[in-house]
Design an enzyme around this catalytic site. Structure first.
Site, PDB file in Angstrom:
ATOM      1  N   SER A 125      21.748   1.501 -16.697  1.00 26.53           N
ATOM      2  CA  SER A 125      21.896   1.513 -18.142  1.00 26.53           C
ATOM      3  C   SER A 125      22.364   0.169 -18.686  1.00 26.53           C
ATOM      4  O   SER A 125      23.407  -0.342 -18.282  1.00 26.53           O
ATOM      5  CB  SER A 125      22.909   2.605 -18.525  1.00 26.53           C
ATOM      6  OG  SER A 125      23.448   2.383 -19.797  1.00 26.53           O
ATOM      7  N   GLY A 126      21.607  -0.376 -19.641  1.00 23.18           N
ATOM      8  CA  GLY A 126      22.050  -1.583 -20.325  1.00 23.18           C
ATOM      9  C   GLY A 126      23.342  -1.353 -21.075  1.00 23.18           C
ATOM     10  O   GLY A 126      24.172  -2.262 -21.193  1.00 23.18           O
ATOM     11  N   CYS A 161      22.354   0.163 -29.915  1.00 24.92           N
ATOM     12  CA  CYS A 161      22.269   1.344 -29.051  1.00 24.92           C
ATOM     13  C   CYS A 161      21.328   2.351 -29.697  1.00 24.92           C
ATOM     14  O   CYS A 161      21.286   2.478 -30.928  1.00 24.92           O
ATOM     15  CB  CYS A 161      23.658   1.948 -28.869  1.00 24.92           C
ATOM     16  SG  CYS A 161      23.648   3.552 -28.041  1.00 24.92           S
ATOM     17  N   GLY A 162      20.587   3.069 -28.883  1.00 24.32           N
ATOM     18  CA  GLY A 162      19.633   4.034 -29.398  1.00 24.32           C
ATOM     19  C   GLY A 162      20.247   5.129 -30.237  1.00 24.32           C
ATOM     20  O   GLY A 162      19.542   5.822 -30.972  1.00 24.32           O
ATOM     21  N   HIS A 163      21.557   5.326 -30.142  1.00 24.20           N
ATOM     22  CA  HIS A 163      22.221   6.385 -30.893  1.00 24.20           C
ATOM     23  C   HIS A 163      23.171   5.823 -31.946  1.00 24.20           C
ATOM     24  O   HIS A 163      24.129   6.483 -32.344  1.00 24.20           O
ATOM     25  CB  HIS A 163      22.940   7.334 -29.934  1.00 24.20           C
ATOM     26  CG  HIS A 163      21.980   8.107 -29.090  1.00 24.20           C
ATOM     27  ND1 HIS A 163      21.274   9.183 -29.554  1.00 24.20           N
ATOM     28  CD2 HIS A 163      21.565   7.924 -27.814  1.00 24.20           C
ATOM     29  CE1 HIS A 163      20.485   9.643 -28.602  1.00 24.20           C
ATOM     30  NE2 HIS A 163      20.640   8.894 -27.538  1.00 24.20           N
ATOM     31  N   ASN A 182      18.939  12.551 -21.543  1.00 28.12           N
ATOM     32  CA  ASN A 182      19.847  13.678 -21.789  1.00 28.12           C
ATOM     33  C   ASN A 182      21.212  13.088 -22.137  1.00 28.12           C
ATOM     34  O   ASN A 182      22.164  13.115 -21.352  1.00 28.12           O
ATOM     35  CB  ASN A 182      19.953  14.563 -20.550  1.00 28.12           C
ATOM     36  CG  ASN A 182      18.650  15.256 -20.191  1.00 28.12           C
ATOM     37  OD1 ASN A 182      18.544  16.469 -20.289  1.00 28.12           O
ATOM     38  ND2 ASN A 182      17.652  14.500 -19.756  1.00 28.12           N
ATOM     39  N   SER A 199      25.636  11.031 -25.880  1.00 23.36           N
ATOM     40  CA  SER A 199      25.847  10.874 -27.321  1.00 23.36           C
ATOM     41  C   SER A 199      25.595  12.171 -28.074  1.00 23.36           C
ATOM     42  O   SER A 199      25.982  12.302 -29.230  1.00 23.36           O
ATOM     43  CB  SER A 199      24.933   9.776 -27.877  1.00 23.36           C
ATOM     44  OG  SER A 199      25.281   8.512 -27.368  1.00 23.36           O
TER      45      SER A 199
END
Length: 561
Positions: A125-126, A246-248, A407, A410
């Site tokens: 994970s980045g 961040c994607g979230h 999954n 977040s």
């Protein structure tokens, strides 16, 4: 070097046999021993080195280089994708790991549980590199960590997994030596069979290359470093590299599809240049939660990638009442002049509610134009039906599309699943609105054993199987589990140890559980290669070897573990 426990499918994309051919099956103990005896009939190499010691070291070195790992593991992923296509219940899984030790212990746990590591990968994970492996400090997932940190972590993970192979095989060779010294032919045969049947701890890594850390050439250069470190799968997202979030998180900015496709090609070229013909490119779209773009692409003809991207821009007509002003940008769209909505920072806005449609178009373009092997749709909630509906649309234009799905921690999984159950039951008339609370109150612990709580937990238990069967998810991953697990476990131990329980807290929460679960790390000296070192000392020094594993070694207290 021969690969232990490796049986991949044939090479991908019709590449030449010199590049794409899978590794040859590992030579058996007896075959390799026969070759060594042919070279050294006396049983000893120059300097009195025993051929059995050479044999052991050769077999313990399960891969010569990490580029060999990338080539082998890429073919493993291709094999697993073919298996999934035939049977969607056989999806793959991974946990995000931020150290080699985390990855090593995860794979050991999988092998204890299943007897094999097949179907288990490592996700790199980045987010965790930025937050935990960053020389600049603990920073958010915004590409503020060093580019090389990702490659360094891949390298570390594979060093740890290869050492797990060395330690395990050393134990098997010790058992073989003991059997021979005792004259036990049956035990000797069993030890040799175990050596020949040994399965490596090395598994595929899906490596997060963020948005590429720069332009397409920078992406290509970094991709090569990740592949040389061992990565067989590269996951890249369609955000602007210098504005990556961040994607979230909010504030995500996507790039035009042509720009992203160039980065997909950069990753493919990196794989092909290095002879990893089965290399897997995972194309991630953040469009569902991204309402901004940094630039407007140039359309060459109606319906091209640029036109399909710009049609979703939020615009207003240019009229006498709303004329163009100095510095404004205008577009000719659908037979009229319009002005795209632009923020003070120069970013352009998309139409509200267009994210889902943009995701579908992204994914089709990434597969059909960019040659992506897997898709990643970053979502805001875990909802099987919603993801399945998007995949159904994607597959109309890109049959066979498969996903890797986050999954994510977040998500508040308990709240989301309970809300979904409550909404369905209300719609069906099964419950009244007052039977269960709405919103955060659904988190109440006294609902754990309620009918709704049990149904939500049942759906949670089968979530990955459902999303694999219904939404084309080949790979289920959790991005940040070891971040949260480490925080929880250290908190649990610290509360007891610095509280009233002191040593009882350590024994109850750690050591006793290690022993009872059969976790090999309870023998920590052995885990990091103490016995491996003793074996090598014996190889070169014989009876003169100064070994750590004698009767005074306190690890002997755990012999029964």
């Amino acid at each position: 070097m021969d690969v232990i426990g490796f049986d991949p499918a044939a090479g991908h994309r019709g590449a030449s046999a010199a590049v794409a051919a899978p590794e040859a099956p590992r030579k058996t103990y007896s075959a390799l021993r026969g070759e060594l005896l042919a070279r050294y009939p006396s049983g000893f190499a120059p300097g009195g080195v025993a051929i059995d010691d050479i044999l052991q070291l050769r077999l313990q070195n399960t891969f010569d280089t990490h580029l060999d790992i990338a080539r082998a593991m890429a073919s493993v992923v291709r094999r697993d994708m073919a298996i999934y296509d035939a049977d969607p219940s056989r999806f793959t899984q991974s946990l995000g790991c931020w150290s080699g030790f985390h990855a090593q212990q995860m794979i050991k746990a999988v092998k204890r549980l299943r007897g094999t590591a097949r179907g288990a990968y490592v996700y790199l994970s980045g987010w965790m590199v930025a937050g935990l492996r960053n020389r600049f400090g603990h920073l958010p997932d915004q590409s503020m960590h060093e580019k090389t940190a990702v490659a360094d972590l891949i390298e570390e993970i594979y060093v740890s997994l290869r050492q797990a192979d060395e330690v395990a095989l050393n134990d098997l060779f010790r058992a073989l030596k003991t059997a021979r010294e005792a004259g036990d032919a049956r035990a000797e045969a069993e030890a040799i069979a175990a050596i020949d049947g040994f399965e490596t701890h090395v598994v595929p890594i899906i490596a997060d290359i963020d948005a590429g850390f720069g332009n397409e050439h920078a992406t290509y250069l970094l991709a090569k470093e990740l592949i040389k470190a061992g990565a067989s799968c590269l996951q890249i997202e369609n955000q602007v590299s210098d504005a990556k979030q961040c994607g979230h998180q909010d504030g995500k900015v996507t790039v035009p599809r042509e720009d992203f496709i160039e980065k997909l090609r950069a990753c493919r070229l990196a794989f092909e240049e290095l002879g990893v013909a089965d290399g897997v490119v995972v194309a991630r779209t953040d469009s569902l939660g991204a309402g901004l773009t940094q630039k407007i692409p140039v359309s060459q003809k109606p319906g091209d990638l640029a036109a399909e991207y710009t049609k979703w821009l939020k615009t207003e007509p240019v009229t006498a009442e709303a004329p163009l002003r100095d510095g404004d940008v205008a577009l000719w769209q659908d037979g009229r002049l319009v002005k795209p909505a632009r923020l003070p920072n120069g970013l352009f806005q998309f139409k509200e509610g267009s994210g889902r449609a943009r995701v579908v178009e992204d994914c089709i373009a990434f597969i059909n134009e960019g040659g992506a092997d897997l898709l990643w749709i970053e979502t805001d909630t875990p909802n099987v039906a919603e993801i399945a509906a998007m995949v159904s649309e994607i597959r109309k234009a890109a049959p066979g599309a498969k996903l890797a799905y986050n999954n994510s921690p977040s998500f508040n999984w308990t709240l989301n699943l309970r809300r979904q159950v409550r909404a369905e039951w209300l719609k069906e008339g099964r419950i009244a609105a007052g039977d269960y609370p709405d919103g955060p109150a659904l988190m109440a612990a006294d609902l754990d054993d309620s009918e709704l709580g049990r149904e939500a937990d049942a759906r949670l238990a089968r979530f990955q199987a459902d999303i694999a069967a219904e939404a084309g998810v080949f790979h289920n991953l959790i991005t940040l589990p070891t971040f949260h697990l480490t925080a929880k476990s250290v908190d649990e131990l610290s509360r007891g140890y610095f509280g009233a329980d002191r040593m009882k807290a350590y024994v109850n929460t750690v050591q006793r559980e290690e022993i009872r679960r059969g976790i090999s790390a309870v023998k920590h000296q052995h885990e990091v290669g103490s016995d491996l070192g003793d074996s090598f000392k014996e190889m070169v020094a014989g009876e003169r070897a100064l070994k750590a594993g004698g009767h005074a070694n306190t690890m002997n207290q755990f012999a029964a573990a």
